[in-house]
Design a protein around this motif. Structure first.
Motif, PDB file in Angstrom:
ATOM      1  N   ARG A   1      -3.626  -0.529   6.032  1.00 36.73           N
ATOM      2  CA  ARG A   1      -2.210  -0.264   6.255  1.00 36.73           C
ATOM      3  C   ARG A   1      -1.704   0.852   5.347  1.00 36.73           C
ATOM      4  O   ARG A   1      -0.927   1.708   5.769  1.00 36.73           O
ATOM      5  N   ARG A   2      -2.148   0.883   4.109  1.00 42.06           N
ATOM      6  CA  ARG A   2      -1.727   1.955   3.193  1.00 42.06           C
ATOM      7  C   ARG A   2      -2.205   3.307   3.712  1.00 42.06           C
ATOM      8  O   ARG A   2      -1.487   4.314   3.595  1.00 42.06           O
TER       9      ARG A   2
ATOM     10  N   GLU B   1      -2.601   4.071   6.833  1.00 37.16           N
ATOM     11  CA  GLU B   1      -1.901   4.408   8.078  1.00 37.16           C
ATOM     12  C   GLU B   1      -0.541   5.047   7.819  1.00 37.16           C
ATOM     13  O   GLU B   1      -0.061   5.841   8.638  1.00 37.16           O
ATOM     14  N   LEU B   2       0.100   4.702   6.711  1.00 40.41           N
ATOM     15  CA  LEU B   2       1.449   5.186   6.432  1.00 40.41           C
ATOM     16  C   LEU B   2       1.414   6.582   5.821  1.00 40.41           C
ATOM     17  O   LEU B   2       0.439   6.982   5.180  1.00 40.41           O
ATOM     18  N   ARG B   3       2.486   7.310   6.018  1.00 39.11           N
ATOM     19  CA  ARG B   3       2.640   8.638   5.453  1.00 39.11           C
ATOM     20  C   ARG B   3       3.867   8.657   4.543  1.00 39.11           C
ATOM     21  O   ARG B   3       4.798   7.872   4.742  1.00 39.11           O
TER      22      ARG B   3
ATOM     23  N   ASP C   1       7.215   8.368   6.101  1.00 38.68           N
ATOM     24  CA  ASP C   1       7.629   7.064   6.616  1.00 38.68           C
ATOM     25  C   ASP C   1       8.533   6.347   5.621  1.00 38.68           C
ATOM     26  O   ASP C   1       9.366   5.513   6.004  1.00 38.68           O
TER      27      ASP C   1
ATOM     28  N   GLY D   1      -2.714   8.914   3.956  1.00 37.37           N
ATOM     29  CA  GLY D   1      -1.893   7.744   3.688  1.00 37.37           C
ATOM     30  C   GLY D   1      -1.180   7.797   2.354  1.00 37.37           C
ATOM     31  O   GLY D   1      -1.118   8.840   1.683  1.00 37.37           O
TER      32      GLY D   1
ATOM     33  N   LEU E   1       5.095  -2.113   2.961  1.00 42.31           N
ATOM     34  CA  LEU E   1       4.186  -1.568   3.978  1.00 42.31           C
ATOM     35  C   LEU E   1       4.832  -1.462   5.351  1.00 42.31           C
ATOM     36  O   LEU E   1       4.161  -1.162   6.345  1.00 42.31           O
ATOM     37  N   LEU E   2       6.127  -1.740   5.419  1.00 42.18           N
ATOM     38  CA  LEU E   2       6.914  -1.575   6.655  1.00 42.18           C
ATOM     39  C   LEU E   2       6.361  -2.410   7.807  1.00 42.18           C
ATOM     40  O   LEU E   2       6.250  -1.944   8.946  1.00 42.18           O
TER      41      LEU E   2
END
Length: 278
Positions: free
Chosen positions: A13-14, A16-18, A21, A34, A74-75
């Motif tokens: 998950r970390r 995947e995020l930018r 975000d 990420g 992590l939204l």
């Protein structure tokens, strides 16, 4: 140390995020995609060292407050938070999970009657591990030319899709079917994390690179495909809408909504209804 499912989820998950975000500047080039670990740690109110221990599987006892803070950092949406919390509470403690009673594999007389009554619509009873436990004559007639019944004593949809030499040729949407069966097994592990036979089934499948690439015990999972597209040896190209009706925790009734005119095609031989292994 081998990462557990919760640790794998955190790392994935970390990645995947930018930064955008979270409303953060990109900060120039990054060695890996990420978010940085420090960025997540700050948002969650934990130390980067503690987050590293969680991601490496060295700490398997996060508090409820930490789980909630990480989920927010992590939204994660509502569905993802549910899975995230379950993984946090169970990962690393599988040996302490009580061994459940064996999944029920015997098809009841009532369900056999339902299968017969559905003829000429193909239908079968699907077990927790994607074993086909019983079926009606219409499904047998449709499935046999596909090679699904080559191992009649051990009919398993996941093993067929990933291992049978005809599967990729018979299924036009092979990738969608492969995703679906991996997802169904993922959901089964959440329901029965202590099921040793289920774990063995998945361990065997993970030797297949295609399954291993799709296997994500962590995360909210993939959508379930509702249509199988076959290149049937006797019927040609045919789309089969699928309905799965849950019977209980261990078994479901699967119905392939094959057009009745196709089910009654001259190339298909209708035989008396039977259960698997009969």
């Amino acid at each position: 140390m081998t990462r557990n499912a919760f640790a794998e989820y955190l790392v994935r998950r970390r990645a995947e995020l930018r930064p955008a975000d979270l409303g953060l500047p990109s900060g120039g080039r990054r060695r890996t995609p990420g978010l940085r670990r420090e960025e997540v740690a700050v948002r969650a109110g934990v130390s980067a060292d503690y987050l590293a221990r969680l991601e490496q599987g060295r700490d398997t006892n996060p508090s409820i407050a930490v789980i909630e803070a990480l989920a927010q950092a992590l939204l994660l949406d509502e569905g993802e938070r549910s899975v995230f919390g379950w993984l946090a509470m169970t990962s690393g403690h599988e040996a302490r999970c009580p061994e459940p009673a064996p999944a029920r594999e015997q098809v009841s007389e009532t369900m056999e009657t339902v299968l017969r009554s559905l003829d000429p619509t193909p239908a079968f009873v699907l077990g927790l591990r994607l074993d086909v436990l019983g079926w009606n004559s219409a499904w047998e007639d449709f499935a046999r030319p596909l090679g699904l019944l080559d191992e009649r004593e051990n009919v398993n949809l996941a093993h067929y899709v990933y291992s049978h030499p005809q599967a990729r040729r018979m299924l036009h949407n092979w990738a969608g079917a492969a995703d679906t069966f991996a997802e169904l097994l993922r959901r089964a592990t959440l329901r029965r994390p202590g099921d040793a036979v289920l774990r063995d089934t998945i361990a065997t499948l993970r030797r297949n690179p295609d399954f291993a690439a799709r296997w994500r015990p962590q995360g909210a999972g993939l959508p379930i495909s509702k249509v199988l597209r076959f290149d049937h040896p006797e019927l040609g190209a045919v789309d089969v809408p699928v309905e799965i009706l849950e019977n209980d925790a261990d078994q479901s009734l699967a119905i392939w909504l094959l057009d009745r005119s196709a089910a009654a095609a001259p190339g298909l031989r209708l035989v008396p209804p039977r259960a698997a292994g009969a």
